[in-house]
Design a protein around this motif. Structure first.
Motif, short mmCIF file in Angstrom:
data_model
loop_
_atom_site.label_atom_id
_atom_site.label_comp_id
_atom_site.label_asym_id
_atom_site.label_seq_id
_atom_site.Cartn_x
_atom_site.Cartn_y
_atom_site.Cartn_z
N LEU A 210 36.03 33.30 52.00
CA LEU A 210 36.92 34.12 51.17
C LEU A 210 36.32 34.30 49.78
O LEU A 210 36.42 35.37 49.18
CB LEU A 210 38.29 33.46 51.04
CG LEU A 210 39.32 33.78 52.12
CD1 LEU A 210 40.50 32.83 52.03
CD2 LEU A 210 39.82 35.21 51.97
N HIS B 46 37.99 40.03 54.46
CA HIS B 46 38.70 39.19 53.48
C HIS B 46 40.16 39.01 53.91
O HIS B 46 40.70 37.91 53.84
CB HIS B 46 38.62 39.85 52.10
CG HIS B 46 39.04 38.96 50.98
ND1 HIS B 46 38.25 37.95 50.47
CD2 HIS B 46 40.18 38.92 50.25
CE1 HIS B 46 38.88 37.35 49.49
NE2 HIS B 46 40.06 37.92 49.32
N ARG B 47 40.76 40.11 54.36
CA ARG B 47 42.17 40.08 54.77
C ARG B 47 42.35 39.18 56.00
O ARG B 47 43.25 38.36 56.06
CB ARG B 47 42.63 41.51 55.10
CG ARG B 47 44.12 41.71 54.94
CD ARG B 47 44.51 43.10 55.36
NE ARG B 47 43.78 44.14 54.64
CZ ARG B 47 43.69 45.40 55.05
NH1 ARG B 47 44.26 45.78 56.18
NH2 ARG B 47 43.03 46.30 54.34
N THR C 228 45.16 30.59 55.75
CA THR C 228 46.56 30.17 55.65
C THR C 228 46.95 29.33 56.87
O THR C 228 47.63 28.30 56.73
CB THR C 228 47.47 31.41 55.54
OG1 THR C 228 46.97 32.23 54.48
CG2 THR C 228 48.90 31.02 55.25
N SER D 140 41.93 35.56 55.17
CA SER D 140 43.08 34.99 54.46
C SER D 140 44.13 34.49 55.45
O SER D 140 44.79 33.48 55.21
CB SER D 140 43.68 36.02 53.49
OG SER D 140 44.42 36.99 54.18
N MET E 130 34.02 41.91 46.39
CA MET E 130 35.00 42.95 46.02
C MET E 130 35.18 43.02 44.51
O MET E 130 35.34 44.08 43.94
CB MET E 130 36.36 42.64 46.68
CG MET E 130 36.50 43.18 48.05
SD MET E 130 38.20 43.13 48.60
CE MET E 130 38.42 41.40 48.88
#
Ligand code: HEM
Length: 76
Positions: A51, A11-12, A19, A15, A58
């Motif tokens: 995402l 997920h991180r 972006t 991201s 999560m």
């Protein structure tokens, strides 16, 4: 619990990719590229979709562990 950690890491990383695609789309629009390359606007959609999947996983995690009667792993 390794799967939870992997999911959060994914997920991180997603991201950051998301972006970057948004920035690329904005620069493309500013340069007038989107008049011929409309697909630039759709570039952020695949990472955003992923995402959503990893994010919802999560989100559901604490409820799943509670229902199973286990103590939530706060260090995940
Ligand atoms: C599309 C739907 C999305 C959903 C459902 C979602 C959901 C979540 C959830 C439930 C968490 C965990 C929060 C917690 O620790 O309690 C989270 C963390 C996070 N989200 Fe999302 N998210 C979404 C989109 C995004 C987007 C668009 C970005 C940034 C571009 C983003 C960046 C992050 C980051 C950096 C974290 C922290 C990850 C970590 O702890 O290492 N998310 N998200």
């Amino acid at each position: 619990m390794a799967w939870n950690k992997r999911n959060r890491q994914l997920h991180r990383q997603l991201s950051i990719i998301f972006t970057t695609t948004v920035i690329v789309a904005f620069i493309g629009a500013a340069l007038g590229l989107t008049e011929t390359a409309m697909w630039l606007f759709y570039l952020p959609l695949p990472p955003l979709f992923l995402l959503m999947g990893t994010g919802l996983y999560m989100f559901a995690q604490p409820y799943r562990t509670k229902r199973r009667g286990a103590r939530p792993n706060l260090a995940q």
